[in-house]
Write a protein that holds these residues in place. Structure first.
Motif, mmCIF file in Angstrom:
data_model
loop_
_atom_site.group_PDB
_atom_site.id
_atom_site.type_symbol
_atom_site.label_atom_id
_atom_site.label_comp_id
_atom_site.label_asym_id
_atom_site.label_seq_id
_atom_site.Cartn_x
_atom_site.Cartn_y
_atom_site.Cartn_z
ATOM 1 N N THR A 25 -56.176 -40.642 33.082
ATOM 2 C CA THR A 25 -56.838 -40.496 34.340
ATOM 3 C C THR A 25 -58.192 -41.034 34.271
ATOM 4 N N SER A 26 -58.901 -41.094 33.335
ATOM 5 C CA SER A 26 -60.232 -41.422 33.189
ATOM 6 C C SER A 26 -60.431 -42.771 33.155
ATOM 7 N N THR A 27 -59.560 -43.564 32.806
ATOM 8 C CA THR A 27 -59.622 -45.084 32.743
ATOM 9 C C THR A 27 -58.853 -45.771 33.485
ATOM 10 N N ARG A 28 -57.718 -45.087 34.054
ATOM 11 C CA ARG A 28 -56.604 -45.591 34.939
ATOM 12 C C ARG A 28 -55.919 -46.720 34.165
ATOM 13 N N ALA A 29 -55.778 -46.624 32.836
ATOM 14 C CA ALA A 29 -55.068 -47.561 31.981
ATOM 15 C C ALA A 29 -54.483 -46.784 30.895
ATOM 16 N N THR A 30 -53.379 -47.535 30.029
ATOM 17 C CA THR A 30 -52.838 -46.979 29.019
ATOM 18 C C THR A 30 -53.605 -47.405 27.959
ATOM 19 N N PRO A 31 -53.722 -46.553 26.632
ATOM 20 C CA PRO A 31 -54.460 -47.159 25.386
ATOM 21 C C PRO A 31 -53.577 -48.431 24.953
ATOM 22 N N PHE A 32 -52.651 -48.539 25.104
ATOM 23 C CA PHE A 32 -51.892 -49.757 24.494
ATOM 24 C C PHE A 32 -52.266 -50.978 25.543
ATOM 25 N N SER A 33 -52.193 -50.561 26.905
ATOM 26 C CA SER A 33 -52.907 -52.144 27.512
ATOM 27 C C SER A 33 -54.284 -52.456 27.158
ATOM 28 N N GLU A 76 -60.744 -58.452 28.536
ATOM 29 C CA GLU A 76 -62.094 -58.019 28.483
ATOM 30 C C GLU A 76 -62.527 -57.393 30.141
ATOM 31 N N GLY A 77 -61.839 -58.086 31.296
ATOM 32 C CA GLY A 77 -62.176 -57.411 32.660
ATOM 33 C C GLY A 77 -61.524 -56.076 32.617
ATOM 34 N N LYS A 78 -60.332 -56.020 32.046
ATOM 35 C CA LYS A 78 -59.742 -54.798 32.025
ATOM 36 C C LYS A 78 -60.255 -53.562 31.377
ATOM 37 N N MET A 83 -63.940 -48.907 31.307
ATOM 38 C CA MET A 83 -65.253 -48.010 30.982
ATOM 39 C C MET A 83 -65.944 -47.842 32.245
ATOM 40 N N SER A 84 -65.728 -48.717 33.499
ATOM 41 C CA SER A 84 -66.390 -48.052 34.647
ATOM 42 C C SER A 84 -65.586 -46.751 35.332
ATOM 43 N N HIS A 85 -64.380 -46.966 35.109
ATOM 44 C CA HIS A 85 -63.522 -45.862 35.616
ATOM 45 C C HIS A 85 -63.983 -44.583 34.709
#
Length: 170
Positions: A25-33, A76-78, A83-85
């Motif tokens: 929820t905090s990053t809106r991404a998976t740790p793997f990605s 890097e953009g992801k 980080m901003s999320h």
């Protein structure tokens, strides 16, 4: 396989796989990605191909390698977006917590009670008083430290934190 509390070490790889491939929820991404730059291919997608797997299977080897290289360039953009999320999520959580916080302000001359330290043994057990006092605030510092005096104007040996103090209404 019989599931019991003794089989936790056999279930650990499955739990780690689930943790690393689920969306945060905090990053809106998976740790793997965030580590590898691409989404993980789930085990069942090998047997029953998804649209993503079918699209990748139609690519030539050079096109597939170029697509993976492009994904690595975008990592890097992801990561910056994650980080901003994360910062926005922390700010939202902080604001939700701060709504419920009611600040307590103590001024010089206020009458207060001080919580009794539980380290001191009292033979009265649960009938022992929870607070002692009243005390008068001699000086209030910014961080919440208070210098207290008793009613005879004798100063306590050390300052106390405001979280062990409650207002005394006479």
């Amino acid at each position: 396989m019989t599931v019991s509390y003794r089989d936790w070490h056999e279930m650990l790889p499955f739990m780690l796989h689930g943790y690393r491939t689920s969306m945060r929820t905090s990053t809106r991404a998976t740790p793997f990605s965030l580590v590898y730059g691409i989404e993980v291919v789930l085990l069942f997608e090998v047997e029953v191909p998804s649209l993503r797997i079918l699209a990748e299977s139609r690519l030539k080897e050079s096109e597939w390698a170029q697509a993976c290289f492009d994904q690595l360039n975008l990592i890097e953009g992801k990561r910056l977006a994650a980080m901003s999320h994360g910062c926005l999520y922390q700010r939202r959580v902080k604001n939700a917590f701060d709504k419920k916080v009611r600040p307590r302000k103590f001024n010089k001359g206020d009458l207060v009670l001080k919580k009794v330290s539980q380290a001191l043994k009292d033979n009265r057990g649960k009938w022992a008083p929870n607070y002692e006092g009243p005390f008068i605030i001699k000086k209030a510092f910014f961080g919440g430290a208070l210098v207290l005096t008793n009613m005879d104007d004798k100063e306590l040996p050390s300052p106390v934190n405001s979280n062990v103090i409650k207002r005394y209404y006479a």
